[in-house]
Design a protein around this motif. Structure first.
Motif, short mmCIF file in Angstrom:
data_model
loop_
_atom_site.label_atom_id
_atom_site.label_comp_id
_atom_site.label_asym_id
_atom_site.label_seq_id
_atom_site.Cartn_x
_atom_site.Cartn_y
_atom_site.Cartn_z
N MET A 144 -34.67 7.48 -52.54
CA MET A 144 -35.82 6.66 -52.23
C MET A 144 -37.07 7.54 -52.34
SD MET A 144 -36.47 4.35 -48.82
CE MET A 144 -35.35 3.01 -49.11
N ALA A 145 -38.08 7.03 -53.01
CA ALA A 145 -39.32 7.78 -53.17
C ALA A 145 -40.01 7.94 -51.83
CB ALA A 145 -40.23 7.05 -54.15
N HIS A 146 -40.82 8.98 -51.73
CA HIS A 146 -41.51 9.28 -50.46
C HIS A 146 -42.34 8.09 -49.99
CE1 HIS A 146 -43.43 11.50 -47.28
NE2 HIS A 146 -44.62 11.17 -47.77
N HIS A 147 -43.05 7.44 -50.91
CA HIS A 147 -43.89 6.30 -50.56
C HIS A 147 -43.05 5.14 -50.01
CE1 HIS A 147 -46.28 2.64 -51.26
NE2 HIS A 147 -47.28 3.41 -50.87
N ASP A 148 -41.91 4.86 -50.68
CA ASP A 148 -41.01 3.81 -50.21
C ASP A 148 -40.45 4.15 -48.83
OD1 ASP A 148 -41.29 2.22 -52.45
OD2 ASP A 148 -39.57 3.11 -53.48
N ASP A 149 -40.08 5.40 -48.65
CA ASP A 149 -39.54 5.84 -47.37
C ASP A 149 -40.57 5.67 -46.26
OD1 ASP A 149 -37.40 6.82 -45.90
OD2 ASP A 149 -38.13 8.88 -46.02
N GLN A 150 -41.79 5.99 -46.55
CA GLN A 150 -42.86 5.86 -45.56
C GLN A 150 -43.11 4.38 -45.23
OE1 GLN A 150 -46.54 7.71 -46.68
NE2 GLN A 150 -47.57 7.14 -44.78
N GLU A 151 -43.10 3.51 -46.25
CA GLU A 151 -43.28 2.07 -46.02
C GLU A 151 -42.15 1.52 -45.15
OE1 GLU A 151 -43.44 0.13 -49.81
OE2 GLU A 151 -45.62 -0.06 -49.71
N PHE A 152 -40.92 1.93 -45.46
CA PHE A 152 -39.79 1.46 -44.67
C PHE A 152 -39.92 1.93 -43.22
CE2 PHE A 152 -35.67 1.96 -42.68
CZ PHE A 152 -35.16 0.68 -42.82
N THR A 153 -40.29 3.17 -43.02
CA THR A 153 -40.46 3.72 -41.67
C THR A 153 -41.52 2.94 -40.90
OG1 THR A 153 -39.79 5.90 -42.43
CG2 THR A 153 -41.01 5.81 -40.35
N GLU A 154 -42.61 2.61 -41.56
CA GLU A 154 -43.67 1.83 -40.91
C GLU A 154 -43.17 0.44 -40.54
OE1 GLU A 154 -46.97 1.89 -43.60
OE2 GLU A 154 -47.33 4.04 -43.28
N TYR A 155 -42.43 -0.20 -41.44
CA TYR A 155 -41.88 -1.53 -41.16
C TYR A 155 -40.90 -1.46 -40.00
CZ TYR A 155 -39.57 -5.98 -41.55
OH TYR A 155 -39.06 -7.22 -41.25
N PHE A 156 -40.00 -0.49 -40.05
CA PHE A 156 -39.00 -0.32 -38.98
C PHE A 156 -39.68 -0.13 -37.63
CE2 PHE A 156 -36.57 2.59 -36.29
CZ PHE A 156 -35.43 1.83 -36.08
N THR A 157 -40.67 0.74 -37.58
CA THR A 157 -41.38 1.02 -36.33
C THR A 157 -42.06 -0.23 -35.80
OG1 THR A 157 -41.74 3.30 -37.04
CG2 THR A 157 -43.14 2.48 -35.26
N ALA A 158 -42.63 -1.02 -36.68
CA ALA A 158 -43.35 -2.23 -36.26
C ALA A 158 -42.41 -3.34 -35.80
CB ALA A 158 -44.23 -2.74 -37.39
N LYS A 159 -41.21 -3.43 -36.37
CA LYS A 159 -40.33 -4.58 -36.14
C LYS A 159 -39.10 -4.32 -35.28
CE LYS A 159 -42.68 -7.46 -38.63
NZ LYS A 159 -43.16 -8.75 -38.16
N ARG A 160 -38.78 -3.08 -34.98
CA ARG A 160 -37.50 -2.80 -34.33
C ARG A 160 -37.33 -3.52 -33.00
NH1 ARG A 160 -38.75 3.43 -33.45
NH2 ARG A 160 -40.47 3.15 -32.02
N ASP A 161 -38.39 -3.59 -32.19
CA ASP A 161 -38.25 -4.24 -30.89
C ASP A 161 -38.03 -5.75 -31.01
OD1 ASP A 161 -38.49 -1.83 -29.54
OD2 ASP A 161 -40.66 -2.02 -29.29
N SER A 162 -38.78 -6.40 -31.92
CA SER A 162 -38.61 -7.85 -32.06
C SER A 162 -37.26 -8.19 -32.68
CB SER A 162 -39.75 -8.45 -32.87
OG SER A 162 -39.70 -8.03 -34.20
N VAL A 163 -36.79 -7.38 -33.61
CA VAL A 163 -35.47 -7.61 -34.20
C VAL A 163 -34.38 -7.41 -33.14
CG1 VAL A 163 -33.80 -6.74 -35.90
CG2 VAL A 163 -36.19 -7.07 -36.55
N ARG A 164 -34.54 -6.41 -32.32
CA ARG A 164 -33.58 -6.15 -31.24
C ARG A 164 -33.54 -7.30 -30.24
NH1 ARG A 164 -33.79 -2.86 -26.23
NH2 ARG A 164 -31.67 -2.18 -25.81
N ARG A 165 -34.73 -7.84 -29.88
CA ARG A 165 -34.78 -8.98 -28.96
C ARG A 165 -34.10 -10.20 -29.56
NH1 ARG A 165 -39.97 -7.02 -27.80
NH2 ARG A 165 -40.83 -8.36 -29.41
N THR A 166 -34.35 -10.46 -30.83
CA THR A 166 -33.71 -11.59 -31.49
C THR A 166 -32.20 -11.39 -31.51
OG1 THR A 166 -35.66 -12.00 -32.85
CG2 THR A 166 -33.58 -12.93 -33.63
N ALA A 167 -31.76 -10.19 -31.80
CA ALA A 167 -30.33 -9.89 -31.81
C ALA A 167 -29.73 -10.13 -30.42
CB ALA A 167 -30.09 -8.45 -32.25
N TYR A 168 -30.46 -9.75 -29.38
CA TYR A 168 -29.98 -9.96 -28.02
C TYR A 168 -29.82 -11.46 -27.73
CZ TYR A 168 -29.67 -10.08 -22.97
OH TYR A 168 -29.25 -10.34 -21.69
#
Length: 173
Positions: free
Chosen positions: A1-25
């Motif tokens: 994965m290119a550095h730019h793609d990796d950074q975009e994914f990290t930003e998305y993950f950081t922004a969404k992890r809590d809401s995805v976890r709540r939905t999973a719960y």
């Protein structure tokens, strides 16, 4: 994965992890399983990240992956719930904390316990419709089924939830 793609994914993950976890719960009723489901969804997303052209569709992809993982997990024999004759200790009304907080916690606990007793696909429809705020067409796309199926699963899910809770469920949300 290119550095730019990796950074975009990290930003998305950081922004969404809590809401995805709540939905999973809400889908499974257990924080440890919710963590596993969220991880499954993010791992699947990470694998496809470079191929996703429409970044606006990422939320839908994660939701769909999450719901499918929850339904798949619920079908596994070792994940089936076991009922017990022991009743957990209950709090005595009026002891500590405000009554409105105790009522809200009690209502939430009852709702989560009720959701846990609704079949997986009906639970997924209820969570997506009433907790995620998706319309019928969006839920149909996430689940890969017809809008009519979403409507019937919603109706059956609410009926099951009412039966489990023993009272009227407010769906005006």
């Amino acid at each position: 994965m290119a550095h730019h793609d990796d950074q975009e994914f990290t930003e998305y993950f950081t922004a969404k992890r809590d809401s995805v976890r709540r939905t999973a719960y809400l889908l499974c009723g257990d924080w440890h399983r919710a963590d596993d489901l969220a991880q499954t969804a993010f791992v699947a997303l990470h694998r496809k990240w470079r191929k996703i052209r429409d970044r606006g569709a990422v939320d839908a992809y994660v939701r769909k992956t999450l719901v499918r993982a929850a339904i798949d997990e619920s079908r596994r024999p070792w994940r089936r719930e076991r009922h017990t004759d022991e009743v957990p200790e209950t709090a005595v009304p009026g002891t500590g904390g405000g009554d409105s907080l105790a009522e809200a916690v009690s209502t939430r606990a009852d709702l989560l316990a009720g959701l846990a007793r609704v079949p997986p696909k009906q639970r997924a429809v209820l969570v997506l419709r009433y907790f995620e705020g998706l319309d019928v067409a969006s839920v149909a796309r996430v689940l890969g089924c017809s809008e009519g199926n979403v409507k019937s699963q919603t109706s059956r899910g609410l009926a099951n939830l009412r039966a489990v809770l023993g009272e009227e469920v407010d769906t005006r949300g």
